[in-house]
Enzyme design. Structure first.
Site, PDB file in Angstrom:
ATOM      1  N   ASN A  77      81.602  52.731  21.871  1.00 42.35           N
ATOM      2  CA  ASN A  77      83.058  52.609  22.033  1.00 42.35           C
ATOM      3  C   ASN A  77      83.690  53.675  21.135  1.00 42.35           C
ATOM      4  O   ASN A  77      83.812  53.484  19.932  1.00 42.35           O
ATOM      5  CB  ASN A  77      83.512  51.201  21.630  1.00 42.35           C
ATOM      6  CG  ASN A  77      85.027  51.045  21.727  1.00 42.35           C
ATOM      7  OD1 ASN A  77      85.711  51.932  22.253  1.00 42.35           O
ATOM      8  ND2 ASN A  77      85.540  49.928  21.221  1.00 42.35           N
ATOM      9  N   TRP A  78      84.065  54.781  21.764  1.00 45.02           N
ATOM     10  CA  TRP A  78      84.627  55.891  20.982  1.00 45.02           C
ATOM     11  C   TRP A  78      86.043  55.593  20.479  1.00 45.02           C
ATOM     12  O   TRP A  78      86.588  56.372  19.702  1.00 45.02           O
ATOM     13  CB  TRP A  78      84.661  57.161  21.845  1.00 45.02           C
ATOM     14  CG  TRP A  78      83.344  57.793  22.104  1.00 45.02           C
ATOM     15  CD1 TRP A  78      82.127  57.422  21.602  1.00 45.02           C
ATOM     16  CD2 TRP A  78      83.094  58.932  22.941  1.00 45.02           C
ATOM     17  NE1 TRP A  78      81.142  58.256  22.072  1.00 45.02           N
ATOM     18  CE2 TRP A  78      81.706  59.194  22.898  1.00 45.02           C
ATOM     19  CE3 TRP A  78      83.910  59.757  23.725  1.00 45.02           C
ATOM     20  CZ2 TRP A  78      81.124  60.237  23.605  1.00 45.02           C
ATOM     21  CZ3 TRP A  78      83.328  60.796  24.430  1.00 45.02           C
ATOM     22  CH2 TRP A  78      81.945  61.031  24.370  1.00 45.02           C
ATOM     23  N   LYS A  79      86.626  54.510  21.006  1.00 43.00           N
ATOM     24  CA  LYS A  79      88.027  54.175  20.655  1.00 43.00           C
ATOM     25  C   LYS A  79      88.915  55.394  20.946  1.00 43.00           C
ATOM     26  O   LYS A  79      88.693  56.062  21.957  1.00 43.00           O
ATOM     27  CB  LYS A  79      88.103  53.671  19.219  1.00 43.00           C
ATOM     28  CG  LYS A  79      87.113  52.510  18.986  1.00 43.00           C
ATOM     29  CD  LYS A  79      87.276  51.789  17.697  1.00 43.00           C
ATOM     30  CE  LYS A  79      86.264  50.639  17.607  1.00 43.00           C
ATOM     31  NZ  LYS A  79      86.386  49.865  16.394  1.00 43.00           N
ATOM     32  N   SER A  87      80.292  47.131  12.474  1.00 46.98           N
ATOM     33  CA  SER A  87      79.603  47.923  11.448  1.00 46.98           C
ATOM     34  C   SER A  87      78.114  48.114  11.716  1.00 46.98           C
ATOM     35  O   SER A  87      77.316  48.132  10.779  1.00 46.98           O
ATOM     36  CB  SER A  87      79.817  47.304  10.060  1.00 46.98           C
ATOM     37  OG  SER A  87      81.181  47.310   9.711  1.00 46.98           O
ATOM     38  N   GLY A  89      81.109  51.232  17.250  1.00 45.94           N
ATOM     39  CA  GLY A  89      82.329  52.027  17.098  1.00 45.94           C
ATOM     40  C   GLY A  89      82.059  53.285  16.293  1.00 45.94           C
ATOM     41  O   GLY A  89      81.584  54.298  16.819  1.00 45.94           O
ATOM     42  N   GLY A  90      82.334  53.233  15.006  1.00 40.42           N
ATOM     43  CA  GLY A  90      82.232  54.391  14.116  1.00 40.42           C
ATOM     44  C   GLY A  90      80.953  55.202  14.281  1.00 40.42           C
ATOM     45  O   GLY A  90      80.997  56.441  14.415  1.00 40.42           O
ATOM     46  N   GLU A 129      82.185  40.258  18.400  1.00 35.43           N
ATOM     47  CA  GLU A 129      82.620  41.178  17.347  1.00 35.43           C
ATOM     48  C   GLU A 129      83.517  40.427  16.366  1.00 35.43           C
ATOM     49  O   GLU A 129      84.723  40.294  16.612  1.00 35.43           O
ATOM     50  CB  GLU A 129      83.444  42.332  17.937  1.00 35.43           C
ATOM     51  CG  GLU A 129      82.682  43.288  18.794  1.00 35.43           C
ATOM     52  CD  GLU A 129      83.322  44.677  18.805  1.00 35.43           C
ATOM     53  OE1 GLU A 129      82.570  45.652  18.738  1.00 35.43           O
ATOM     54  OE2 GLU A 129      84.555  44.786  18.847  1.00 35.43           O
ATOM     55  N   HIS A 182      89.253  43.816  23.558  1.00 39.35           N
ATOM     56  CA  HIS A 182      88.830  44.239  22.223  1.00 39.35           C
ATOM     57  C   HIS A 182      89.847  43.741  21.188  1.00 39.35           C
ATOM     58  O   HIS A 182      91.048  43.705  21.466  1.00 39.35           O
ATOM     59  CB  HIS A 182      88.714  45.768  22.168  1.00 39.35           C
ATOM     60  CG  HIS A 182      87.989  46.242  20.956  1.00 39.35           C
ATOM     61  ND1 HIS A 182      88.589  46.305  19.720  1.00 39.35           N
ATOM     62  CD2 HIS A 182      86.710  46.638  20.777  1.00 39.35           C
ATOM     63  CE1 HIS A 182      87.697  46.729  18.840  1.00 39.35           C
ATOM     64  NE2 HIS A 182      86.551  46.940  19.449  1.00 39.35           N
TER      65      HIS A 182
HETATM   66  P1  13P Z   1      82.457  49.658  14.182  1.00 42.26           P
HETATM   67  O1  13P Z   1      81.077  49.885  14.741  1.00 42.26           O
HETATM   68  O2  13P Z   1      83.116  50.911  13.701  1.00 42.26           O
HETATM   69  O3  13P Z   1      82.472  48.546  13.211  1.00 42.26           O
HETATM   70  O4  13P Z   1      83.351  49.178  15.421  1.00 42.26           O
HETATM   71  C1  13P Z   1      82.946  48.080  16.117  1.00 42.26           C
HETATM   72  C2  13P Z   1      83.785  47.987  17.320  1.00 42.26           C
HETATM   73  O5  13P Z   1      84.946  47.630  17.236  1.00 42.26           O
HETATM   74  C3  13P Z   1      83.171  48.367  18.598  1.00 42.26           C
HETATM   75  O6  13P Z   1      83.941  47.970  19.669  1.00 42.26           O
END
Ligand code: 13P
Length: 255
Positions: A8-10, A212, A233-234, A167, A86
């Site tokens: 998920n690149w956001k 995370s 995410g990150g 999540e 999300h």
């Molecule tokens: P992180 O992996 O940065 O904690 O983000 C999780 C997330 O929100 C994936 O949708």
């Protein structure tokens, strides 16, 4: 069960060229890339191994809905998965009712939803039981009135077309604590979600963990049979990290 690692690149990166570059590095089997809408077409063109996901959807097919993107549009771009509900969208005012409509449209269109649920820190502080009650409420509201039979008749747990991402809001790297859940707590929650969906809806769902996840802690989650993959995410913006996570997941695939 085949484990799935979803990037998920956001709201990243900032340009098509960067998105294409990142895609080329993360294009591996077992991965799903979910870029911002504006990069979907360019990302799809370079994908060879990974699959394509979107970060949101709108429930109407077409018409006067400024700024929205429909299931038909996503299907035309060869999107297979759609992240829905999300916590970062729930935070901006997306309600359980809205999520319910998005989920309905996604399933009707034959796309695979990745429904995100997760408790905030104040609930988790009350204990795992409170967190379970919170998650149960989210799931029941989000699934209200949806015909899930079509999913069950065609698909087995091996290629389940219904995905939940657990999540915990506090565990997201940019969230309140940024500390991942304890794997044993995540396992318990995943069991709870699977049991609930199986008994209430006869629905066999894949459940991913998100919050995370990185290459150092991925194994502690992915080695558990209850955890069917991760929503990342990150770390999905760091190709080396992301690839390591996908490789770890591969070790625990059972055919
Ligand atoms: P992180 O992996 O940065 O904690 O983000 C999780 C997330 O929100 C994936 O949708």
């Amino acid at each position: 069960m085949k484990k799935l690692i979803v990037a998920n690149w956001k709201m990243n990166p900032l340009s098509v060229s960067e998105a294409v570059k990142l895609t080329k590095k993360e294009d591996i089997k077992g991965a799903v890339i979910a870029p911002p809408f504006v990069f979907l077409e360019s990302v799809e063109k370079v994908l060879k191994q990974a699959e394509l996901g979107a970060q949101d959807i709108f429930w109407e097919e077409k018409g006067a809905y400024t700024g929205e993107i429909s299931a038909a549009m996503l299907k035309n771009l060869k999107v297979k998965y759609v992240i829905i509900g999300h916590s970062e969208r729930r935070c901006l005012g997306e309600t359980d009712e809205i999520i319910n409509k998005k989920l309905t449209a996604t399933i009707k269109a034959g796309l695979t939803p990745i429904l995100c649920v997760g408790e905030p820190l104040n609930i988790r502080k009350k204990g795992l039981l409170s967190a379970k009650t919170f998650i149960k409420n989210q799931l029941l509201k989000n699934l209200k009135g949806i015909n899930l039979k079509s999913l069950n008749s065609k698909f087995s747990i091996l290629n389940s077309r219904f995905i939940v991402a657990y999540e915990p809001v506090w565990a997201i790297s940019t969230g309140t604590t940024g500390i991942p859940a304890k794997p044993e707590d995540a396992v318990e929650m995943h069991k709870f979600i699977k049991d609930l969906l199986a008994t209430r809806y006869s629905l066999l769902a894949k459940v991913l963990y998100g919050g995370s996840v990185n290459s150092k802690n991925a194994e502690s989650f992915l080695k558990n049979p209850e955890i069917d993959g991760a929503l990342v995410g990150g770390a999905s913006l760091k190709p080396e990290e992301f690839k390591k996570i996908v490789k770890i997941a591969e070790k625990y695939n059972d055919e």
